[in-house]
Every structure is written in C-alpha cells, then in structure tokens.
Design a protein around this motif. Structure first.
Motif, short mmCIF file in Angstrom:
data_model
loop_
_atom_site.label_atom_id
_atom_site.label_comp_id
_atom_site.label_asym_id
_atom_site.label_seq_id
_atom_site.Cartn_x
_atom_site.Cartn_y
_atom_site.Cartn_z
N ARG A 262 -8.90 6.77 -2.33
CA ARG A 262 -8.15 5.88 -3.21
C ARG A 262 -7.95 6.56 -4.55
O ARG A 262 -8.90 7.09 -5.14
CB ARG A 262 -8.90 4.56 -3.42
CG ARG A 262 -9.04 3.73 -2.16
CD ARG A 262 -9.87 2.50 -2.41
NE ARG A 262 -11.23 2.84 -2.86
CZ ARG A 262 -12.25 1.99 -2.86
NH1 ARG A 262 -12.06 0.74 -2.46
NH2 ARG A 262 -13.44 2.38 -3.27
N ASN B 158 0.86 -1.18 0.00
CA ASN B 158 0.00 0.00 0.00
C ASN B 158 0.89 1.23 0.00
O ASN B 158 1.96 1.23 0.63
CB ASN B 158 -0.89 0.05 1.25
CG ASN B 158 -1.99 -0.98 1.22
OD1 ASN B 158 -2.96 -0.83 0.49
ND2 ASN B 158 -1.84 -2.04 2.02
N TRP C 15 -3.19 5.57 -2.41
CA TRP C 15 -4.08 6.52 -1.77
C TRP C 15 -3.47 7.91 -1.86
O TRP C 15 -2.25 8.05 -2.04
CB TRP C 15 -4.30 6.15 -0.30
CG TRP C 15 -4.52 4.68 -0.10
CD1 TRP C 15 -3.56 3.71 -0.10
CD2 TRP C 15 -5.76 4.01 0.09
NE1 TRP C 15 -4.15 2.48 0.08
CE2 TRP C 15 -5.49 2.63 0.21
CE3 TRP C 15 -7.09 4.45 0.20
CZ2 TRP C 15 -6.49 1.69 0.42
CZ3 TRP C 15 -8.08 3.50 0.41
CH2 TRP C 15 -7.78 2.15 0.50
N ASP D 3 -4.56 0.52 -7.94
CA ASP D 3 -4.81 -0.33 -6.77
C ASP D 3 -3.71 -0.13 -5.73
O ASP D 3 -2.51 -0.06 -6.06
CB ASP D 3 -4.85 -1.80 -7.18
CG ASP D 3 -6.08 -2.15 -8.02
OD1 ASP D 3 -7.05 -1.36 -7.96
OD2 ASP D 3 -6.04 -3.17 -8.72
N ASN E 43 -8.09 2.91 6.07
CA ASN E 43 -8.53 2.22 4.86
C ASN E 43 -7.45 1.29 4.31
O ASN E 43 -7.75 0.25 3.72
CB ASN E 43 -8.96 3.22 3.80
CG ASN E 43 -10.33 3.82 4.10
OD1 ASN E 43 -11.12 3.22 4.84
ND2 ASN E 43 -10.61 4.99 3.56
#
Length: 396
Positions: free
Chosen positions: A266, A101, A274, A271, A310
């Motif tokens: 997002r 992420n 953020w 994918d 998130n």
C-alpha cells in the motif's frame, strides 16, 4: 467532475498490472477493471526482447499476456494526473476516472548515456518491442556491434546478436559481467561463457565518447584512448523507476528511488492506492523488514498477485522471495532468488566449469540469496532457507 467510475484502476502496461487483472478475476472480483497503458501494445513479457524476440525465434504474439475478456484495456493512453485524496485519475484523452482501488505500476525508463556522440544514428536502447524492432532492422547490414554495459541487457543482447552472426564486444565498468548482482565468481563464469562463443569482454572500462562517420556511429572511444570499431551500439546501462506521476501526485519517494509502500504494497499516505513492479519500494518481511526495490518481471508479477488479493481484503504481507532468471542464448542459463543486499561469503556446490553449480550467498552464517546454474540445486529450498534464515547446506 468525473466522467466515469471504476472499481479497479490499473496504471501501467507491464506484467504487474496484467497479473493484478488476472488475479482479480481469478479471485472472483466482480467489479469493473480498467488497465491504462501508454505502450503501443497490450501487456506483454519483456525478457524475450533481448532473447527470443531479438533473435527472431519469438513473435510479438508469443509474448502477449492473456487477459480476461471483461478487463478493459486502453493502450496509447497515459495517466496525466492522480489525485490520491479524491481518488481520481486524469487521462491523456481528458477523461477523469474515479476509482475505488488503484494500482500504480508505471515501471521504469532506460538510463541514457550522457557523453559526446550519443545522438549519432545506430545507438540503441532496449526496453520495448519498438526498440527491438529498430535494432533488428538496423543490425541487418552491420557486422561489428559494441554492447555498453555488462548486466542483463548487455550480456543477453551480446549473446543473442552473436547467434545472428555478428561480431560483438561488451564494454563494462565492472571487472566482470553481472558482478554487481552476483559477485566476482559468477561474473567470471558469465565472462567465460561469453568469451567461449567469441565475444570480447572489456572490463574496468569507461566509455568516453562515440565518434561517427557522418551522422552514423563508427567508433566507441574508451577512457585512455582505446578505440573500438562499432557499426552499431546497444546501450544497456540500467533503468530508473518511472515515478514522474507519483511525484506529481505528492507520493513519498524512497531512498532507492521508488514509491514508498508498506509490507502489503500500500502506498504511504494514499488510501486505496497500491504499488507494484519496478517502482515499488516496500518493507520486505522476507528481508526482516528491510526496504527493498526489485527490478525483474517475475517479481513484478508476484507483486501484482499480492496487490489484487489485498484489494479484495486479504490484508496479507507480500512474502514471496524475489526470483530472477537469465539465458545467454542457448549457451547457459541461471536462476536466482534473493536478492542479497550484502553478503560476506559464497558457498559453491557443483562444477562451474561445466556450468552446473549452485552459489549460496551468506551473511552472518545465514543464506540471503541463492543462484542455480544449469539446473543445479533446488530453488525452492533456497527460498525456504532465505525466509528461515538458515545456514547453507554445506554448513548443515
């Protein structure tokens, strides 16, 4: 081929990335966290730059944001390329990082004036500690300062420099300081505060050029020919979101100049990526799905918290009402929740002359923003009315 892998890559050295790191650990995230910042210093609070730090009542250490010991921080390091499909980031030290992420929070860059004379010595912009250090040193031997711009930077800097014994003039395009964000009535109040402490405010004015004596600025020349003595200039004419990396990565840029994101922050079409802070242009559930972009540290921190949760699977819309504040030395202060994208009425409670009042910004009979000066009113109530679409108290 990647040199290393991390669970959470935070790109940016501001409060959005720092708060995201804090929240990840507070929410028991156990994966590796790497914060990459091009800044010389680790993350710190920026509002004091025009207030306590500029005025000498706060130090760099006072403004540092405390991070968990197990968060790795790389300062003086930039992300040069971002491959959102492969989930890799190439750093300026040539390391290639694979991430699970990532947060993109590259902040904003100061908008620079494009007029004759801008390269003269003595013209300053304020965004980071280094800018303030240069201004503080340069201001020691001068008496007359001109601040160009009447928003937060111009007004707050003018107030702080006046407390240091400088003679300050503020020049702005609008009629009143802070008018664009808060309207003519609050702008007139801000002007009154500044003028009551000896600051000259020149509204409806355009700076045409700077003139110097040798290599140093000496005069600010306005359209129409008026000349202002200026031994030093502070230019506070806004910022632009720093989306250079985002553009290079092929991310979608919105109409407000930021990186487009959904209600959960997002990034569109990427994918595991953020966005937060000055570059985040997102679908705001608080504003009925309207696309907004907010430039203020307090809201960047709120977005950093939402992103962290998130990343850990909360799947929650960012539903915090944006919050702003400003201090004009120790003369006056105000808080604001909104922002009002547009309004057709202002309902005022309290006493503006005394600096203790509330302004309710209303559109179609519903509260869309609230400003509280001198501690008057209830900011939490303002937030509730904005979310609920309620009428201002005077219309209850």
């Amino acid at each position: 081929m990647a040199d290393r892998e991390v669970d959470f890559l935070l790109i940016g050295g501001g409060i959005a990335a720092a708060t995201c790191a804090q929240t990840l650990r507070a929410e028991s995230a156990t994966g590796s966290v790497l914060l990459v910042a091009r800044e010389l210093d680790p993350p710190y609070h920026r509002p004091p730059i025009t207030k306590g730090y500029l005025g000498g009542t706060e130090t760099k250490d006072d403004g540092l944001i405390e991070l968990p010991d197990d968060v790795e921080v790389l300062t003086r390091t930039s992300v040069m390329a971002l491959d959102v499909a492969a989930r890799t980031a190439t750093l300026s030290n040539r390391d290639v990082i694979t991430y699970r992420n990532a947060l993109l929070a590259t902040g904003a860059m100061v908008r620079r004036l494009q007029i004759d004379g801008v390269h003269l010595d003595g013209i300053h912009y304020l965004r980071a500690h280094g800018n303030a250090d240069s201004l503080i040193e340069d201001a020691e031997e001068v008496a007359q300062i001109v601040c160009v711009g009447g928003s937060y930077i111009g007004s707050e800097s003018a107030a702080t420099l006046t407390t240091l014994g400088k003679s300050v003039t503020v020049v702005l395009q609008e009629e009143q300081p802070m008018e664009r964000a808060f309207g003519l009535q609050v702008g007139g109040w801000v002007r009154g505060v500044l003028e009551a402490h000896g600051i000259e405010v020149i509204g409806d004015a355009e700076v045409e050029r700077f003139e110097g004596d040798g290599d140093r600025v000496a005069r600010v020349v306005l359209a129409g020919g008026r000349e202002l003595e200026a031994e030093l200039v502070v230019a506070g004419v806004g910022v632009t979101p720093d989306v250079m990396l985002a553009k290079k990565a092929g991310l979608e840029i919105g109409e407000r100049g930021g990186v487009r994101a959904d209600a959960q922050l997002r990034a569109h079409g990427a994918d595991g990526l953020w966005v937060a802070g000055d570059i985040a242009e997102y679908d705001s559930v608080v504003h009925g799905g309207a696309v907004i972009r907010v430039e203020h540290e307090e809201h960047a921190a709120a977005q950093g918290r939402t992103v962290a949760r998130n990343m850990l699977g909360a799947g929650a819309d960012h539903d915090e009402v944006p919050y702003f504040f400003s201090d004009l030395a120790d003369w006056a202060s105000f808080e604001y929740v909104g922002p009002a994208l547009a309004w057709d009425d202002e309902v005022i409670e309290g006493d503006m002359a005394e600096g203790e009042f509330t302004v309710w910004y209303v559109a179609g009979g519903k509260v869309v923003a609230m400003l509280s000066a001198g501690g008057h009113g209830d900011i939490d109530r303002g937030k509730r009315l904005i979310v609920e679409g309620g009428a201002p108290p005077a219309n209850d």
